[in-house]
Design a protein around this motif. Sequence first.
Motif, PDB file in Angstrom:
ATOM      1  N   PRO A   1      51.513 -54.562 -16.734  1.00  0.00           N
ATOM      2  CA  PRO A   1      51.417 -53.189 -17.246  1.00  0.00           C
ATOM      3  C   PRO A   1      50.221 -53.054 -18.180  1.00  0.00           C
ATOM      4  CG  PRO A   1      53.643 -54.082 -17.516  1.00  0.00           C
ATOM      5  CD  PRO A   1      52.770 -55.231 -17.116  1.00  0.00           C
ATOM      6  N   ALA A   2      49.726 -51.832 -18.324  1.00  0.00           N
ATOM      7  CA  ALA A   2      48.556 -51.594 -19.173  1.00  0.00           C
ATOM      8  C   ALA A   2      48.756 -52.136 -20.585  1.00  0.00           C
ATOM      9  CB  ALA A   2      48.241 -50.103 -19.211  1.00  0.00           C
ATOM     10  N   ALA A   3      49.980 -52.057 -21.096  1.00  0.00           N
ATOM     11  CA  ALA A   3      50.254 -52.502 -22.461  1.00  0.00           C
ATOM     12  C   ALA A   3      50.170 -54.022 -22.617  1.00  0.00           C
ATOM     13  CB  ALA A   3      51.633 -52.020 -22.904  1.00  0.00           C
ATOM     14  N   LEU A   4      50.197 -54.769 -21.503  1.00  0.00           N
ATOM     15  CA  LEU A   4      50.194 -56.228 -21.576  1.00  0.00           C
ATOM     16  C   LEU A   4      48.932 -56.864 -21.016  1.00  0.00           C
ATOM     17  CD1 LEU A   4      53.859 -57.073 -20.484  1.00  0.00           C
ATOM     18  CD2 LEU A   4      52.889 -57.211 -22.787  1.00  0.00           C
ATOM     19  N   GLU A   5      48.066 -56.076 -20.368  1.00  0.00           N
ATOM     20  CA  GLU A   5      46.939 -56.702 -19.672  1.00  0.00           C
ATOM     21  C   GLU A   5      45.926 -57.327 -20.619  1.00  0.00           C
ATOM     22  OE1 GLU A   5      44.510 -53.956 -17.354  1.00  0.00           O
ATOM     23  OE2 GLU A   5      45.127 -52.324 -18.658  1.00  0.00           O
ATOM     24  N   ALA A   6      45.934 -56.946 -21.889  1.00  0.00           N
ATOM     25  CA  ALA A   6      45.050 -57.572 -22.874  1.00  0.00           C
ATOM     26  C   ALA A   6      45.826 -58.430 -23.872  1.00  0.00           C
ATOM     27  CB  ALA A   6      44.246 -56.510 -23.626  1.00  0.00           C
ATOM     28  N   SER A   7      47.065 -58.794 -23.522  1.00  0.00           N
ATOM     29  CA  SER A   7      47.902 -59.599 -24.410  1.00  0.00           C
ATOM     30  C   SER A   7      47.438 -61.050 -24.432  1.00  0.00           C
ATOM     31  CB  SER A   7      49.362 -59.532 -23.956  1.00  0.00           C
ATOM     32  OG  SER A   7      49.482 -60.005 -22.615  1.00  0.00           O
ATOM     33  N   ALA A   8      47.903 -61.784 -25.428  1.00  0.00           N
ATOM     34  CA  ALA A   8      47.558 -63.201 -25.532  1.00  0.00           C
ATOM     35  C   ALA A   8      48.137 -63.964 -24.346  1.00  0.00           C
ATOM     36  CB  ALA A   8      48.090 -63.770 -26.843  1.00  0.00           C
ATOM     37  N   PRO A   9      47.378 -64.881 -23.762  1.00  0.00           N
ATOM     38  CA  PRO A   9      47.896 -65.664 -22.639  1.00  0.00           C
ATOM     39  C   PRO A   9      49.065 -66.540 -23.064  1.00  0.00           C
ATOM     40  CG  PRO A   9      45.500 -65.843 -22.796  1.00  0.00           C
ATOM     41  CD  PRO A   9      45.977 -65.210 -24.064  1.00  0.00           C
ATOM     42  N   GLU A  10      49.936 -66.843 -22.100  1.00  0.00           N
ATOM     43  CA  GLU A  10      51.022 -67.787 -22.356  1.00  0.00           C
ATOM     44  C   GLU A  10      51.489 -68.412 -21.051  1.00  0.00           C
ATOM     45  OE1 GLU A  10      54.576 -66.167 -24.014  1.00  0.00           O
ATOM     46  OE2 GLU A  10      55.142 -65.126 -22.188  1.00  0.00           O
ATOM     47  N   TRP A  11      52.024 -69.621 -21.182  1.00  0.00           N
ATOM     48  CA  TRP A  11      52.663 -70.311 -20.077  1.00  0.00           C
ATOM     49  C   TRP A  11      54.144 -70.455 -20.371  1.00  0.00           C
ATOM     50  CZ3 TRP A  11      47.546 -72.572 -19.667  1.00  0.00           C
ATOM     51  CH2 TRP A  11      47.089 -72.727 -18.360  1.00  0.00           C
ATOM     52  N   GLN A  12      54.926 -70.519 -19.314  1.00  0.00           N
ATOM     53  CA  GLN A  12      56.334 -70.812 -19.453  1.00  0.00           C
ATOM     54  C   GLN A  12      56.782 -71.587 -18.215  1.00  0.00           C
ATOM     55  OE1 GLN A  12      58.838 -67.362 -19.828  1.00  0.00           O
ATOM     56  NE2 GLN A  12      60.604 -68.516 -20.577  1.00  0.00           N
ATOM     57  N   PHE A  13      57.350 -72.759 -18.430  1.00  0.00           N
ATOM     58  CA  PHE A  13      57.925 -73.555 -17.350  1.00  0.00           C
ATOM     59  C   PHE A  13      59.432 -73.606 -17.556  1.00  0.00           C
ATOM     60  CE2 PHE A  13      53.603 -75.080 -17.751  1.00  0.00           C
ATOM     61  CZ  PHE A  13      53.198 -75.272 -16.444  1.00  0.00           C
ATOM     62  N   VAL A  14      60.197 -73.286 -16.531  1.00  0.00           N
ATOM     63  CA  VAL A  14      61.654 -73.358 -16.603  1.00  0.00           C
ATOM     64  C   VAL A  14      62.131 -74.205 -15.428  1.00  0.00           C
ATOM     65  CG1 VAL A  14      63.827 -72.087 -16.691  1.00  0.00           C
ATOM     66  CG2 VAL A  14      61.740 -71.043 -17.608  1.00  0.00           C
ATOM     67  N   GLU A  15      62.754 -75.335 -15.725  1.00  0.00           N
ATOM     68  CA  GLU A  15      63.282 -76.179 -14.659  1.00  0.00           C
ATOM     69  C   GLU A  15      64.470 -75.501 -13.994  1.00  0.00           C
ATOM     70  OE1 GLU A  15      63.982 -79.970 -16.557  1.00  0.00           O
ATOM     71  OE2 GLU A  15      61.968 -80.659 -15.979  1.00  0.00           O
ATOM     72  N   ALA A  16      64.827 -75.985 -12.807  1.00  0.00           N
ATOM     73  CA  ALA A  16      65.856 -75.341 -11.993  1.00  0.00           C
ATOM     74  C   ALA A  16      67.176 -75.172 -12.742  1.00  0.00           C
ATOM     75  CB  ALA A  16      66.079 -76.136 -10.712  1.00  0.00           C
ATOM     76  N   SER A  17      67.515 -76.131 -13.596  1.00  0.00           N
ATOM     77  CA  SER A  17      68.790 -76.065 -14.316  1.00  0.00           C
ATOM     78  C   SER A  17      68.852 -74.882 -15.271  1.00  0.00           C
ATOM     79  CB  SER A  17      69.024 -77.365 -15.101  1.00  0.00           C
ATOM     80  OG  SER A  17      67.972 -77.571 -16.041  1.00  0.00           O
ATOM     81  N   GLY A  18      67.694 -74.318 -15.633  1.00  0.00           N
ATOM     82  CA  GLY A  18      67.670 -73.201 -16.557  1.00  0.00           C
ATOM     83  C   GLY A  18      67.603 -71.837 -15.899  1.00  0.00           C
TER      84      GLY A  18
END
Length: 282
Positions: A132-149
């Motif tokens: 969305p326009a409100a997030l396209e200039a947001s700070a980058p981030e990664w998120q990894f979630v294993e299958a159990s989560g």
Amino acid sequence: MSRNLSTARAMPKLVERKVFSRTRGSEQGPITRLMSPSDLGQYLKPFVFLDHVDAPSSITSSDNLHPHSGIATVTVLTEGNLRFDMGDWGTGLLDYGGVEWMRAGSGIWHGGEYRPASAPRFKAFQLWVALPAALEASAPEWQFVEASGIPTVGPARLIVGAYQGKTSPVRAFNGLNYLLVTLAPGETWVYETPIGHEVGWLSLSHGSIVGEGRYKAGDMIAFDRSDAAIPFQAGPEGATFVLGSAVPHPHELLLGYYSVHTSDEALKAGEARIAEVRHLYV
């Protein structure tokens, strides 16, 4: 808000929603490009890009550093496993039902997150989602979630979004669902599309879905604009597929080489930021 999930032993037809498009994409070695922002992504936005990968796990040993801005990428394995090590962002194993969510936002470089684990080969989908326009200039981030989560709803893993009282831990934005579904031979299931999710599609990794026609592994199907329910019945070999639904993205897509934005100004800012931070990753 969504309606109740239901299952049945017989389906009167494959879908209540009409099929807008069916494609098998274009093969580029071990990668099949099913959708790009310049073609089907224009119709299915915020879903704008989809690759299916069927490759030896050793392919991950070659780093492929490249930039993104204005999008998020979602990586899901349907077969095999890979190790990931991103330091503070997470370390672990990605296999069936786990997810990597990478929000490029204002601009980031990535590549080489994965290394082989125990499986000699893997199959995976990599999806791009226009932010969305409100997030396209947001700070980058990664998120990894294993299958159990990752929560399950019947035969589905809720990779991103909220459905039937369950919510994925992935920090996405509202109005977006992405599920990984495996049906046993002949099993039926109904996706009760959340109200307002008029964008819908699926892509098959294994097996087939039967009904008025038969859709098989390698097919990507885009549905018409509607939030009607979508019933499925697996073929005799079962079926594994990813399914996306969303509120339509309200902006035109402004495209860079690895970037998707909502305006010329945002695209120029994203590409400038990519150039500015390159030294941090190369």
